[in-house]
Design an enzyme around this catalytic site. Structure first.
Site, PDB file in Angstrom:
ATOM      1  N   TYR A 134       0.862  -1.188   0.000  1.00  0.00           N
ATOM      2  CA  TYR A 134       0.000   0.000   0.000  1.00  0.00           C
ATOM      3  C   TYR A 134       0.895   1.234   0.000  1.00  0.00           C
ATOM      4  O   TYR A 134       1.486   1.600   1.009  1.00  0.00           O
ATOM      5  CB  TYR A 134      -0.889  -0.075   1.241  1.00  0.00           C
ATOM      6  N   LYS A 162      -1.418  -1.301  -3.994  1.00  0.00           N
ATOM      7  CA  LYS A 162      -2.474  -0.297  -3.986  1.00  0.00           C
ATOM      8  C   LYS A 162      -1.743   1.021  -4.146  1.00  0.00           C
ATOM      9  O   LYS A 162      -0.987   1.441  -3.255  1.00  0.00           O
ATOM     10  CB  LYS A 162      -3.252  -0.342  -2.672  1.00  0.00           C
TER      11      LYS A 162
END
Ligand SMILES: O=C(O)C1=N[C@H](C(=O)O)C[C@H](O)C1
Length: 296
Positions: A134, A162
């Site tokens: 992330y 992400k």
């Protein structure tokens, strides 16, 4: 395991007296899956994980795992801390129902690029499931170079990213233009789903989809499969609603809309987040009802 399509990072519903509302969470998870999401994310940013006790976090994951298992859908679980050792302990304990673990770049400490690679190397080695890195510099305080992102993509056990950098910048273009084909990028900024998919991302993790799962699932699908004019129209139609849902620190406005619709019992968020203002709620409700209203 292919990471593609729309993943909805679920809000964590609370009651007015600050308990978890697990029935509402289960209903929300079922609804987003039934309306087109590939999977759900438990304990994403939108789930307010920093304010949950470890017991509460476990309960949230258990509920999401049961709903996903019942529908044979993917569950991504947010985990990790700024300590590599503590993150290894957490990840080793992950619910066996999880498809992947969403792990943010360690925040606050500002390690070197090499330190970030070592952090993820340790976590990937300890994790029972693949990792989704992330990358969210505006929350972690640390930007990664394209070279570091490619090195992370090369780690065994890293299945995807992400990517949440708040823009389409040079690093994003360099990263996506030379990405390994076996690694997926998911757009983490709701306003940049289209631009990122057009550069090679395979889907999105989108908080706004708590409110309108079908519309965001169609948006992701339109950018992935075309035609381009349809994707552009879907994007234009959702920009005002997306901006309204993020007009105040998320997920306050999203929770206010869900509560106004009766889909969760309370708009409550935990401090230091504050509830949405009435003006922010009215704007979001207006755009939800007229998603093609012009951009302001
Ligand atoms: O819940 C998440 O995870 C999300 N994080 C992004 C953020 O950093 O705020 C936004 C995205 O919509 C969902």
């Amino acid at each position: 395991m292919e990471l593609s399509g729309l993943y909805v990072p679920l809000v964590t519903p609370f009651t007015d007296d600050d308990r978890l509302d697990l029935d509402a969470l289960a209903a929300l998870a079922a609804a987003v899956l039934d309306e087109g999401a590939t999977g759900v994310v438990a304990l994403g940013t939108t789930g307010e994980p920093a304010t949950l006790t470890r017991t509460e976090a476990r309960q949230v994951v258990d509920v999401c795992a049961a709903v996903c298992a019942g529908r044979d859908r993917q569950l991504v679980v947010g985990t990790g801390t700024s300590s590599t050792a503590a993150s290894v302990d957490l990840i080793a304990d992950l619910d066996p129902g999880a498809t992947a673990a969403l792990v943010a770049v360690p925040a606050y400490t500002r390690p070197s690029q090499e330190g970030v690679v070592e952090h993820f190397r340790h976590l990937a080695a300890a994790s029972p499931v693949p990792l989704v890195v992330y990358n969210v510099p505006y929350r972690t305080g640390l930007s990664l170079t394209a070279h570091t992102l490619h090195r992370l993509a090369d780690l065994p056990g890293v299945a995807g990213f992400k990517h949440t950098v708040g823009s389409i910048d040079d690093t994003t273009v360099a990263f996506l233009s030379a990405l390994r084909p076996d690694v997926s990028v998911l757009a983490g900024d709701d306003l940049y789903i289209g631009p990122l998919i057009s550069l090679g991302a395979r889907g999105a993790i989108t908080a706004s989809a708590n409110v309108s799962p079908r519309a965001y699932a169609e948006l992701v699908s339109a950018w992935r499969h075309g035609p381009a004019h349809h994707a552009r129209a879907a994007h234009d139609a959702l920009v005002p609603l997306t901006r309204a849902l993020f007009a105040e620190p998320s997920p306050a406005v999203i929770k206010a809309v869900l509560a106004a619709e009766g889909r969760i019992a309370s708009p409550r968020v935990r401090l230091p987040l504050l509830p949405a203002t009435p003006a922010a709620l009215s704007a979001a409700l207006a755009y939800r009802d007229a998603p093609s209203a012009p951009l302001r």
